[in-house]
Design an enzyme around this catalytic site. Structure first.
Site, short mmCIF file in Angstrom:
data_model
loop_
_atom_site.label_atom_id
_atom_site.label_comp_id
_atom_site.label_asym_id
_atom_site.label_seq_id
_atom_site.Cartn_x
_atom_site.Cartn_y
_atom_site.Cartn_z
N CYS A 140 3.66 3.95 -13.49
CA CYS A 140 3.90 5.13 -12.65
C CYS A 140 3.04 6.33 -13.06
CB CYS A 140 5.38 5.50 -12.73
SG CYS A 140 6.03 5.62 -14.41
N GLN A 167 7.27 13.48 -18.32
CA GLN A 167 7.71 12.42 -17.42
C GLN A 167 9.19 12.53 -17.02
OE1 GLN A 167 4.55 9.36 -19.44
NE2 GLN A 167 6.21 8.43 -18.30
N ARG A 273 9.06 12.39 -22.39
CA ARG A 273 10.10 12.43 -21.36
C ARG A 273 10.69 13.83 -21.35
NH1 ARG A 273 10.25 8.53 -17.98
NH2 ARG A 273 10.70 6.87 -19.45
N HIS A 280 6.60 13.18 -12.15
CA HIS A 280 5.91 13.36 -13.43
C HIS A 280 4.91 14.51 -13.30
CE1 HIS A 280 7.61 9.70 -14.74
NE2 HIS A 280 6.59 8.87 -14.62
P1 NAP Z 1 17.03 -0.73 -11.74
O1 NAP Z 1 17.42 0.49 -10.98
O2 NAP Z 1 17.68 -0.98 -13.05
O3 NAP Z 1 17.33 -2.00 -10.77
C1 NAP Z 1 16.94 -3.33 -11.06
C2 NAP Z 1 18.05 -4.30 -10.67
O4 NAP Z 1 19.20 -4.15 -11.52
C3 NAP Z 1 18.67 -4.10 -9.29
O5 NAP Z 1 17.84 -4.54 -8.27
C4 NAP Z 1 19.93 -4.95 -9.40
O6 NAP Z 1 19.59 -6.32 -9.27
C5 NAP Z 1 20.35 -4.70 -10.85
N1 NAP Z 1 21.48 -3.75 -10.97
C6 NAP Z 1 22.48 -3.88 -11.88
N2 NAP Z 1 23.36 -2.89 -11.78
C7 NAP Z 1 22.97 -2.11 -10.75
C8 NAP Z 1 23.48 -0.94 -10.14
N3 NAP Z 1 24.61 -0.36 -10.55
N4 NAP Z 1 22.79 -0.38 -9.10
C9 NAP Z 1 21.66 -0.93 -8.67
N5 NAP Z 1 21.13 -2.05 -9.21
C10 NAP Z 1 21.77 -2.65 -10.24
O7 NAP Z 1 15.47 -0.80 -11.99
P2 NAP Z 1 14.31 0.13 -11.41
O8 NAP Z 1 14.27 1.41 -12.13
O9 NAP Z 1 14.39 0.11 -9.92
O10 NAP Z 1 13.01 -0.69 -11.90
C11 NAP Z 1 12.68 -1.98 -11.35
C12 NAP Z 1 11.35 -2.42 -11.93
O11 NAP Z 1 10.34 -1.51 -11.52
C13 NAP Z 1 11.28 -2.47 -13.46
O12 NAP Z 1 10.46 -3.53 -13.85
C14 NAP Z 1 10.61 -1.17 -13.82
O13 NAP Z 1 9.93 -1.25 -15.05
C15 NAP Z 1 9.63 -1.03 -12.67
N6 NAP Z 1 9.24 0.34 -12.41
C16 NAP Z 1 10.19 1.29 -12.39
C17 NAP Z 1 9.83 2.59 -12.12
C18 NAP Z 1 10.88 3.66 -12.07
O14 NAP Z 1 10.54 4.77 -11.83
N7 NAP Z 1 12.16 3.40 -12.28
C19 NAP Z 1 8.50 2.92 -11.87
C20 NAP Z 1 7.54 1.91 -11.85
C21 NAP Z 1 7.93 0.62 -12.12
P3 NAP Z 1 20.62 -7.44 -8.76
O15 NAP Z 1 21.04 -7.08 -7.36
O16 NAP Z 1 19.80 -8.68 -8.83
O17 NAP Z 1 21.81 -7.40 -9.71
#
Ligand code: NAP
Length: 375
Positions: A140, A167, A273, A280
């Protein structure tokens, strides 16, 4: 009901933070008319999914390899563990579809291309012509920085850049966003009566605040430390040279996105952070290969693509338009504080701010899918 002519596109990880922003953007742009979406979950298969074009959906099992094998494309917003398990198995069984991913697991594989098409459309086109089918969103922080300064980096003007990042908590996940807000509430409640009490001195309030920030009453399950009223100058694990992994990505992925050999452009980052929500901020000190007048440099930066917003180097413009509050929820990447540095005319200072959930995560994936569909 799936149509026979449209691509079948699976969305594991659709309900996470990146997946939710991706869905929001696809609804805004009417993307769901162009393909048949299948929403998948590792934990909620069989439950109702989001409504698409007025139709209800049911969540499919994100670990069902046989079902995934029938898809033309998979856009994963899950984590690296999911990619490692599912992508490996699918490819080993001969699945030939497009894998578009926000996780870092495949970023440095020779079979992958990093996607940030306003910056590297040519690199993506070449990769697709070469038969690559793994299109991976980049880090990001790097994506936001290059969206702001693509003009400079692509013109070959950058000899070296040192980058200090500020960030947003959203980069650490949704639970961390909630923790920032809980910490803010907790801190505020401890001193709320004192703030309007003329008998309390600022030093008394400061002391109480400090005591609360280091006490076990502050919620710190996610960060492990205060993020409210604090700066955390370490993101991710340690790698070589005293760098964090986040800092190492700055060097590797800047060159990777631009389609350059490793270390063609050297950067050093110090990543911290801070308590901003979605955007960011990044301060850059750039050594240019040659001295160019400021108006030419500004034109190079501004004309890179339609989402660069140049902010005049005044206090009012900066504090109004060059902040996370100003850019969050928008596709504009603000670039300002442009000036020649005290070091000399070949040295440029800049500050870049952009929504890391949009250009740093969801938007490059959305656009990568568009590119794949339009071929
Ligand atoms: P996240 O919010 O933790 O969500 C990932 C998965 O966790 C969800 O699709 C869901 O999958 C599960 N989950 C479990 N409890 C949840 C809840 N209460 N609410 C929603 N989902 C829940 O992850 P993320 O931040 O979107 O990041 C996803 C990927 O993108 C990671 O590899 C991260 O490194 C990458 N990334 C993130 C960012 C960022 O800004 N956050 C930026 C660039 C790249 P199920 O439905 O299968 O349980």
């Amino acid at each position: 009901m799936y149509s026979m002519s449209k691509m079948q596109v699976g969305f594991p990880g659709y309900r996470g933070m990146v997946g939710s922003v991706l869905q929001e953007r696809m609804i805004e742009e009417g993307d769901f008319k162009e393909f048949d979406p299948i929403f998948l979950s590792t934990s909620q298969a069989g439950q109702p999914g989001p409504e698409v074009n007025g139709e209800p959906t049911v969540l499919a099992d994100a670990y069902d390899i046989a079902a995934l094998s029938g898809l033309d494309a998979i856009v994963s917003c899950h984590g690296s563990e999911y990619t490692e398990k599912v992508h490996t198995e699918l490819r080993s069984k001969g699945w030939d579809g497009f894998w578009i991913d926000s996780a870092s697991h495949l970023r440095n594989e020779p079979s992958s291309v990093l996607v940030l098409d306003p910056v590297n459309a040519g690199v993506i086109d070449k990769a697709l012509e070469d038969g690559k089918k793994d299109l991976i969103g980049a880090n990001c922080t790097v994506s936001v920085m290059l969206m702001g300064l693509a003009g400079l980096f692509k013109s070959g003007l950058v000899e070296y850049a040192s980058i200090a990042t500020y960030q947003a908590v959203s980069g650490a996940g949704s639970k961390n966003v909630i923790e920032l807000l809980k910490q803010a509430g907790s801190l505020g409640s401890v001193v709320s009566e004192d703030l309007d009490n003329p008998a309390k001195t600022i030093l008394e309030i400061d002391k109480k605040t400090k005591e609360h920030l280091i006490s076990s009453d502050l919620p710190t399950d996610e960060f492990g430390f205060p993020i409210m009223g604090n700066v955390l100058p370490w993101i991710d694990s340690k790698v070589e040279n005293g760098q964090s992994r986040e800092e190492q990505k700055g060097l590797i992925e800047t060159n990777g996105i631009l389609g350059l050999e490793p270390d063609t452009i050297i950067t050093d980052s110090l990543c911290a952070r801070v308590g901003s929500m979605r955007s960011h901020g990044e301060a850059l000190f750039i050594d240019l290969k040659k001295d160019l007048p400021m108006d030419e440099l500004e034109e190079i930066i501004k004309s890179a693509h339609q989402w660069v917003k140049l902010v005049p180097n005044t206090k009012e413009d900066t504090l109004t338009n060059l902040t996370p509050v100003a850019t969050s929820g928008t596709l504009e990447v603000a670039v300002g504080r442009l000036r020649k540095l005290n070091k000399g005319p070949k040295h440029l200072g800049a500050f870049v701010v952009g929504d890391q959930l949009l250009w740093g995560a969801a938007e490059p994936l959305r656009r990568a899918l568009q590119i794949v569909i339009s071929r």
